[in-house]
Design a protein around this motif. Structure first.
Motif, PDB file in Angstrom:
ATOM      1  N   LEU A 252       0.822  -1.211   0.000  1.00 42.09           N
ATOM      2  CA  LEU A 252       0.000   0.000   0.000  1.00 42.09           C
ATOM      3  C   LEU A 252       0.857   1.262   0.000  1.00 42.09           C
ATOM      4  O   LEU A 252       0.538   2.240  -0.692  1.00 42.09           O
ATOM      5  CB  LEU A 252      -0.936  -0.001   1.213  1.00 42.09           C
ATOM      6  N   ASP A 261      -4.052   7.362  -3.552  1.00 46.91           N
ATOM      7  CA  ASP A 261      -4.735   6.484  -2.582  1.00 46.91           C
ATOM      8  C   ASP A 261      -6.155   6.108  -2.997  1.00 46.91           C
ATOM      9  O   ASP A 261      -6.892   5.511  -2.213  1.00 46.91           O
ATOM     10  CB  ASP A 261      -4.751   7.141  -1.200  1.00 46.91           C
ATOM     11  N   CYS A 266      -5.116  -0.162  -5.092  1.00 50.67           N
ATOM     12  CA  CYS A 266      -5.130   0.051  -3.633  1.00 50.67           C
ATOM     13  C   CYS A 266      -6.368  -0.588  -3.022  1.00 50.67           C
ATOM     14  O   CYS A 266      -6.305  -1.194  -1.947  1.00 50.67           O
ATOM     15  CB  CYS A 266      -5.082   1.546  -3.322  1.00 50.67           C
ATOM     16  N   TYR A 270      -6.530  -3.333  -0.099  1.00 47.05           N
ATOM     17  CA  TYR A 270      -7.336  -3.170   1.113  1.00 47.05           C
ATOM     18  C   TYR A 270      -8.275  -4.367   1.292  1.00 47.05           C
ATOM     19  O   TYR A 270      -8.519  -4.824   2.414  1.00 47.05           O
ATOM     20  CB  TYR A 270      -8.152  -1.883   1.057  1.00 47.05           C
ATOM     21  N   ALA A 289     -10.973  -2.115   6.722  1.00 39.64           N
ATOM     22  CA  ALA A 289     -10.282  -2.317   5.447  1.00 39.64           C
ATOM     23  C   ALA A 289     -11.277  -2.464   4.297  1.00 39.64           C
ATOM     24  O   ALA A 289     -11.098  -1.867   3.222  1.00 39.64           O
ATOM     25  CB  ALA A 289      -9.381  -3.550   5.536  1.00 39.64           C
ATOM     26  N   LYS A 292     -12.713   0.894   3.270  1.00 43.05           N
ATOM     27  CA  LYS A 292     -11.801   1.670   2.416  1.00 43.05           C
ATOM     28  C   LYS A 292     -11.835   1.140   0.986  1.00 43.05           C
ATOM     29  O   LYS A 292     -11.867   1.918   0.020  1.00 43.05           O
ATOM     30  CB  LYS A 292     -10.377   1.608   2.971  1.00 43.05           C
ATOM     31  N   ALA A 293     -11.822  -0.176   0.846  1.00 43.97           N
ATOM     32  CA  ALA A 293     -11.866  -0.776  -0.493  1.00 43.97           C
ATOM     33  C   ALA A 293     -13.154  -0.396  -1.210  1.00 43.97           C
ATOM     34  O   ALA A 293     -13.141  -0.038  -2.397  1.00 43.97           O
ATOM     35  CB  ALA A 293     -11.750  -2.292  -0.383  1.00 43.97           C
TER      36      ALA A 293
END
Length: 725
Positions: A252, A261, A266, A270, A289, A292-293
């Motif tokens: 990452l 990001d 990425c 994640y 996580a 975020k993905a």
């Protein structure tokens, strides 16, 4: 220099070269900025072919950044210019620069999931490069690898490995064993081996790629991060989650430097972090996580993209584990909407989209899918795509059903399972095992709600499917027979239940042998039915057979043996054999006390049975000891004010009264009185009766003063109400 003369052709060349350098060493955002500046100058000053080279490079950079629409515009512009400028040549469509741009356009198609378009371009370029440059040229190896990547994404992993093996052989021969491009192909090979669960081969390829990139590239290079990720994925597959997470952190860091990001790569990392933390049991970390993905994927992907609903499902699983049931339900429902969009969206640009996708999955969505299936019956590939897609929908709907069950919303859960059953039956290639399993789940839910008719209908459907596909002598068929028998037992159609139990028992003995625990469980059902029918002799023989089987299977001190002994004790009570009942209860109790994982509630029930039977025999001292022991267990299991505590205090008092131990009996009566006051208040008839009982005990013990004092607590009205009740 640029600041001095923004139209200097030399500045444009320098900017182009600077963009190329940033493309090689990162970050891509700087490459993009430099190339756009170069284009601005070149459009005013330089030849079209020179402009095309910058458009081509910018398109490749934008592809790497995940900006596929902009990348396609640049590459199409580059292709148009090159074809126009080279039109005087008969081989213009096969010119190397044209082929290079076609290959780059194919890469955009691949990233967008348009695999047919990508494969068509890759094969065209590969054939032309091999013809013009030879099989052993690096350009041919590049095209072979691109074909392999499409095969991988189509799930043709063996063919992909073969194609990438050819590319790897050329690259090693042409570029040397330690070329970064050799490492690139090793990474792709590893991913194919990994999909085939050939972990050893995948590990060899990943480790070799990492060795090369660590040796010849800067540690912050994007290709080195891909090697690290390949190794981390394998560490996760092997259960080494700590090592995997360390690798993902480094991946990452590098990818965010090169790509920013909010890039899809990425998001994928994640997602891998979330999977590793989920498997570790860190569900809160997994939720963070996956969130975020999902945020990145929502910004980058169309609503029906497979990667999007996979992450929605993953986030739903994490929320479910942290008991955020509403949040889990929301994720699963969004996933279903996304999947329906994926199924119903036109595959071709000219195809009309007939179904709206917003809202919950319903009959309208299903009808639209069924129409699509009927229209595509001759397209085997499309049928297989819809098959997989509908299987995914059914799986996510099942998650929704499980959440609704956990929310005690059984009615809505049943509606969801009915939808699953309809989906399963509508699939191009019906999975009869899944149909039967879903019908059986519906039957179990109806059974738990006491809907015997609906439960029987569902179980019979499952039974018919299994009979059609398996015959009537399989273990799976016998298990469903057992479920149908359970419904008949509960509904009171006992003769039918007995016939089905015995039929299931015969199949299980044939398939599993007479010593198997599942055979013992069905034999136990038969014994229970004999008990209900009042056929005590046959019941006793059946229970003894279960006891023998369980002792042989588990040994003499297993909890299953204790359960069988309790059943035998209950039967002896019913048969008026209290001495035999006490013997069975005592042995059951001995076993339960030996087992650390014994449920305190089960131990207390065994003590209750023993105490009651000892009382029937007039062995009040032993009954008293058993009630004292069970009282301690119940207080530990239920808390101090549970109804079971009051009941046991009353029974303990009775055993003491039977022994004329009146003053001792007063203590449990007083304790029960206080608990009843807390539950009902001072005027309740149960409280008044308890006060009278306590006064009676004090009188019997010769303490008339205490008796009068206790009776003074009763108001005349409360006593009158109690007498009336």
């Amino acid at each position: 220099k640029i600041g001095a003369d923004a139209n200097d052709p030399q500045a444009a060349t320098m900017l182009h070269n600077l963009g190329l350098c940033y493309f090689r060493v990162g970050p891509y955002s700087r490459a993009k900025t430099s190339l756009k500046q170069a284009l601005k100058i070149k459009r005013a000053q330089q030849s079209d072919l020179d402009i095309a080279s910058t458009y081509h490079l910018l398109g490749i950079v934008l592809t790497a950044m995940g900006q596929f629409d902009s990348a396609m515009k640049c590459l199409v512009t580059a292709l148009r210019i090159r074809q126009k400028e080279l039109s005087e040549s008969a081989a213009s469509t096969h010119h190397l620069s044209v082929l290079n741009t076609r290959l780059a356009i194919g890469e955009v198609h691949r990233h967008r999931g348009k695999l047919d378009e990508a494969m068509e371009l890759f094969r065209l370029v590969c054939e032309d490069r091999i013809r013009r440059l030879g099989f052993g040229h690096e350009a041919s190896a590049e095209a072979l690898q691109c074909i392999g990547l499409v095969l991988r994404e189509e799930g043709e992993f063996e063919e992909a490995i073969a194609m990438m093996g050819k590319s790897l052989s050329v690259r090693k021969s042409r570029l040397g064993e330690e070329s970064p491009l050799v490492a690139e192909t090793q990474i792709h090979l590893s991913s194919c081996y990994f999909k085939l669960r050939k972990v050893d081969e995948a590990t060899v390829a990943s480790n070799e790629a990492l060795r090369i990139t660590a040796k010849v590239l800067d540690p912050d290079h994007i290709l080195h991060s891909n090697s690290l990720k390949s190794v981390a994925d394998l560490q996760q597959a092997k259960g080494n989650f700590g090592e995997a997470l360390q690798g993902y952190d480094e991946v990452l860091r590098i990818k965010e430097r090169w790509l920013g990001d909010s890039h899809l790569e990425c998001a994928d990392t994640y997602n891998n972090v979330g999977n590793a933390k989920f498997k570790q049991g860190d569900f809160q970390g997994a939720e963070e996580a996956f969130t975020k993905a999902l945020k990145i994927k929502r910004a980058c992907l169309e609503n029906g993209h497979a990667s999007l609903f996979t992450t929605l499902n993953n986030l739903g699983h994490a929320k479910y584990k942290v008991r955020d049931l509403d949040g889990a339900l929301d994720m699963y429902e969004q996933s279903v909407q996304c999947q329906v969009h994926h199924i119903c969206s036109p595959r071709d640009e000219g195809e009309k989209e007939e179904v709206e996708h917003e809202g919950e999955f319903d009959f309208q969505h299903l009808q639209g899918i069924i129409k699509k299936i009927e229209a595509l019956r001759d397209d085997r590939d499309e049928m297989e795509r819809i098959q997989m897609a509908l299987s995914n929908v059914a799986s996510t709907l099942r998650n929704i059903g499980l959440v609704k069950q956990d929310q005690s919303n059984i009615v809505e859960a049943l509606e969801v399972y009915d939808s699953i059953l309809t989906v399963r039956k509508s699939m191009p290639f019906v999975d009869h095992t899944a149909v039967a399993l879903t019908a059986e789940t519906i039957g179990m839910l109806h059974f738990k709600r006491g809907n015997h008719g609906d439960a029987l209908a569902a179980f019979e459907e499952a039974l018919n499917v299994k009979q059609m596909k398996q015959g009537t002598q399989t273990l799976d068929y016998a298990r469903t027979l057992n479920n149908v028998a359970n419904v008949h037992f509960s509904a009171g159609t006992l003769d039918r239940a007995m016939k089905l139990y015995q039929e299931a028992l015969a199949i299980k003995k044939e398939q599993l042998g007479e010593a198997h625990d599942e055979v013992a469980n069905t034999q136990n059902n038969v014994a229970h039915l004999f008990f209900t029918l009042g056929r005590s002799k046959e019941c006793l023989e059946a229970y003894k057979e279960v006891l023998r089987m369980r002792r042989n299977k588990f040994g003499p001190d297993h909890l299953a043996v204790a359960t069988s002994l309790s059943n035998i004790g209950d039967l002896h009570v019913k048969m008026d054999n209290p001495r035999a009942a006490v013997e069975a209860f005592r042995e059951s109790l001995r076993i339960r006390k030996l087992q650390e994982d014994s449920n305190p509630a089960d131990v207390s029930r065994a003590l209750d049975s023993l105490a009651s039977t000892c009382g029937n025999l007039g062995e009040w001292d032993q009954a008293c000891d058993a009630y004292k022991e069970t009282l301690v267990l119940k207080k530990r299991a239920y808390g101090g004010q549970h109804e079971e505590i009051i009941k046991t205090l009353d029974l303990l008092a009775m055993t003491l009264i039977e022994q004329s131990r009146f003053m001792e009996a007063a203590q449990p009566v007083k304790e029960a009185l206080e608990l009843r006051r807390k539950r009902f208040g001072n005027e309740h008839p149960e409280v008044v009766s308890q006060i009278n009982a306590l006064a009676f005990l004090y009188n019997k013990a010769g303490d008339e003063a205490k008796a009068k004092l206790v009776l003074s607590e009763i108001t005349p009205q409360a006593q009158a109400d109690t007498d009336t009740s």
